[in-house]
Design an enzyme around this catalytic site. Structure first.
Site, PDB file in Angstrom:
ATOM      1  N   GLU A   1       0.889  -1.167   0.000  1.00  0.00           N
ATOM      2  CA  GLU A   1       0.000   0.000   0.000  1.00  0.00           C
ATOM      3  C   GLU A   1       0.918   1.206   0.000  1.00  0.00           C
ATOM      4  O   GLU A   1       1.562   1.492   1.009  1.00  0.00           O
ATOM      5  CB  GLU A   1      -0.868   0.002   1.266  1.00  0.00           C
ATOM      6  CG  GLU A   1      -2.102  -0.850   1.155  1.00  0.00           C
ATOM      7  CD  GLU A   1      -3.241  -0.154   0.426  1.00  0.00           C
ATOM      8  OE1 GLU A   1      -2.964   0.779  -0.356  1.00  0.00           O
ATOM      9  OE2 GLU A   1      -4.377  -0.566   0.612  1.00  0.00           O
TER      10      GLU A   1
ATOM     11  N   CYS B   1      -2.750   8.886   3.107  1.00  0.00           N
ATOM     12  CA  CYS B   1      -2.378   8.409   1.767  1.00  0.00           C
ATOM     13  C   CYS B   1      -3.478   8.732   0.773  1.00  0.00           C
ATOM     14  O   CYS B   1      -3.213   9.144  -0.351  1.00  0.00           O
ATOM     15  CB  CYS B   1      -2.116   6.912   1.800  1.00  0.00           C
ATOM     16  SG  CYS B   1      -3.481   5.965   2.494  1.00  0.00           S
TER      17      CYS B   1
END
Ligand code: NAD
Length: 482
Positions: free
Chosen positions: A251, A286
């Protein structure tokens, strides 16, 4: 809120059920008051990491043979215990991370929810599945072995728990490596969890990514790496993992676009959602909105409304209930965002700094930044190309929707995206064309259903969607024919 008296696992790391004092340690600083040392973190050595992998490897032999029922039941008990300790951990988390109280508490509650939802999911998902046909064939699952879980400083709790919990539920053992800037709440909460499992099922090492992380990722006994962090580190880990063909769950970074269409409803709800999409955790998310593309017919209105939204933001120490936005977590990131804003100004763009200081007298003691809105820049500007990871947002007008899709996709990243329009069909059409692991309509947030996860595309990640709280990532399915 009073500062928690909860005993922090300071300067120690966990191997085979034992909390070992680090031979070398460094301070963990409160980013809202940089003179306050919140605790210490051990700087583990190569030998410490090898010891942790030894423990995980040895515990795997028996843990992998336990039943799904036993693993789920231990996890439920751990979830119950951790739920009782949430309030004691909230202020610790705020002090080492900088998040505001409400956001910190939400993250911690979500960790408990992940534990019990994943335990329930395991009981259903672990069942062998029969494939109809002449020959009796079953799809069965088995754990993979030692799993390295490496997490970042921005959202360390959720991003550690979302990997550790399904990994051990699926019968693996773990070596966790939290970020040095924000490790204490991870250590302290995992202490509560680890007490419900045999020694060696959960091990934790701390310290430098370049040393501790690299040794972990290079060890042949580590069969899976679940990494969340920057794309550059992800690429380095991929090369280390290739030596022994490990399974990777990545990720990575993001540069999420929000597309405001000509018919977007920019009412109070939408504006609050856009603001939160940009400024949640001071932009250190993010999947925050990092670029806004707005149709030229709505440009002035959007800029005007967003200024009003930003102006309401009170920035200060997250421990104070009036703070709507906290500081940047660490000096490196603080200096990077400040430098980026400075270079953006020098490039000729218009940077408007908005919002209010909660306490002007202590402002200089923390890594605080007021939110900034930037106009008068284009697709090639540094602020548009890089992941800012801070409270500064570029707003760019476009003339037609085709152009907007091109601009949105013009990046190496592909984490999330959002489309703001009154037309649901149009939103669906655009979702198919936006290069992102997930696309939201009239929102830019996370999935409420914890079973779901959709990692990013392109350089934002590896692995595709999961529908079982991430369990699929940590087990191998195999065929059994009779
Ligand atoms: P980072 O890549 O610097 O560090 C992440 C973790 O990796 C830390 O624990 C670090 O110590 C470790 N590490 C660093 N170098 C290593 C190496 N060579 N080998 C092994 N481990 C190493 O990231 P960060 O600055 O902590 O976090 C911010 C970044 O993370 C941003 O790019 C953000 O977008 C990304 N992120 C992504 C997601 C997602 O779900 N896609 C979520 C949160 C953060």
């Amino acid at each position: 809120m009073a500062i928690s008296a909860f005993p922090v696992i300071s300067g120690r790391f966990l191997v085979n059920g034992e909390w070992i004092k680090g031979a070398r340690i460094t301070d963990v600083i409160n980013p809202a008051n940089i003179t306050e040392v919140v605790g210490e973190v051990a700087l583990c050595s190569k030998e410490d990491v090898i010891q942790a992998v030894d423990a995980a490897d040895s515990a795997f032999r028996s843990w992998s043979r336990t039943t799904a029922e036993e693993r789920a039941s231990r996890m439920k008990a751990a979830a119950h215990k951790l739920s009782e300790a949430i309030d004691e951990h909230v202020s610790l988390f705020v002090r080492e991370n900088g998040k505001v109280l409400a956001e910190a508490k939400k993250d911690l509650l979500r960790c408990v929810e992940i534990m019990s939802k994943a335990a329930d999911a395991l009981l259903e998902w672990w069942q062998p599945e029969s494939i109809p046909g002449g020959q009796m064939v079953q799809i069965r699952k088995r754990p993979r072995g030692v799993t390295a879980v490496i997490s970042p400083w921005n959202s360390p709790m959720i991003l550690t728990f979302k990997r550790v919990i399904p990994a051990i539920l699926a019968g693996n053992t773990v070596v966790v490596k939290p970020a040095t800037d924000c490790p204490l709440t991870v250590l302290s909460t995992l202490q509560v969890v680890a007490a419900h499992f045999p020694p060696g099922v959960i091990n934790i090492v701390t310290g430098s990514g370049g040393l501790v992380g690299e040794i972990l990722c290079s060890d042949s006994r580590v069969r899976t790496i679940a990494f969340t962090g920057s794309t550059d580190t992800g690429k380095r880990i991929m090369s280390l993992a290739s030596g022994t063909v490990k399974k990777l769950y990545m990720e990575l970074g993001g540069n999420d676009p929000a597309l405001i269409l000509p018919d977007a409803v920019l009412d109070e709800t939408a504006m609050l959602r856009i603001r939160m999409g940009i400024l949640r955790a001071a932009g250190q998310v993010c999947s925050a909105i990092k670029r806004v593309y707005v149709h030229e017919s709505r440009y002035d209105e959007l800029v005007d409304k967003l200024k009003k939204e930003f102006h309401q933001v009170i920035v200060g120490n997250g421990i104070h209930p009036d703070a709507l936005m906290g500081p940047i977590n660490n000096k490196t990131q603080f200096d990077f965002v400040r430098g980026l804003i400075e270079r953006t100004k020098q490039s000729g763009a218009k940077v408007e700094t908005l919002g209010h200081k909660l306490d002007p007298d202590t402002w200089e003691n923390g890594y605080f930044l007021l939110p900034s809105l930037v106009t008068g820049l284009d697709q090639q500007s540094e602020l548009v190309r890089v992941e800012q990871f801070g409270p500064v947002i570029p707003i760019i007008p476009y003339a037609d929707v085709e152009e907007a899709v091109e601009l949105a996709n013009d990046t190496e990243f592909g984490l999330r995206a959002s489309v703001w329009t009154a037309d649901s069909q149009k939103a669906e059409e655009l979702a198919d064309r936006l290069q992102a692991g997930a696309v939201f309509h009239n929102n830019h947030t996370i999935f409420q259903d914890l079973h779901l996860d959709f990692p990013g595309l392109k350089e934002s990640g590896l692995s595709r969607e999961t529908r079982w709280c991430g369990l699929e990532l940590f087990a191998d399915s195999f065929g059994f024919a009779n």
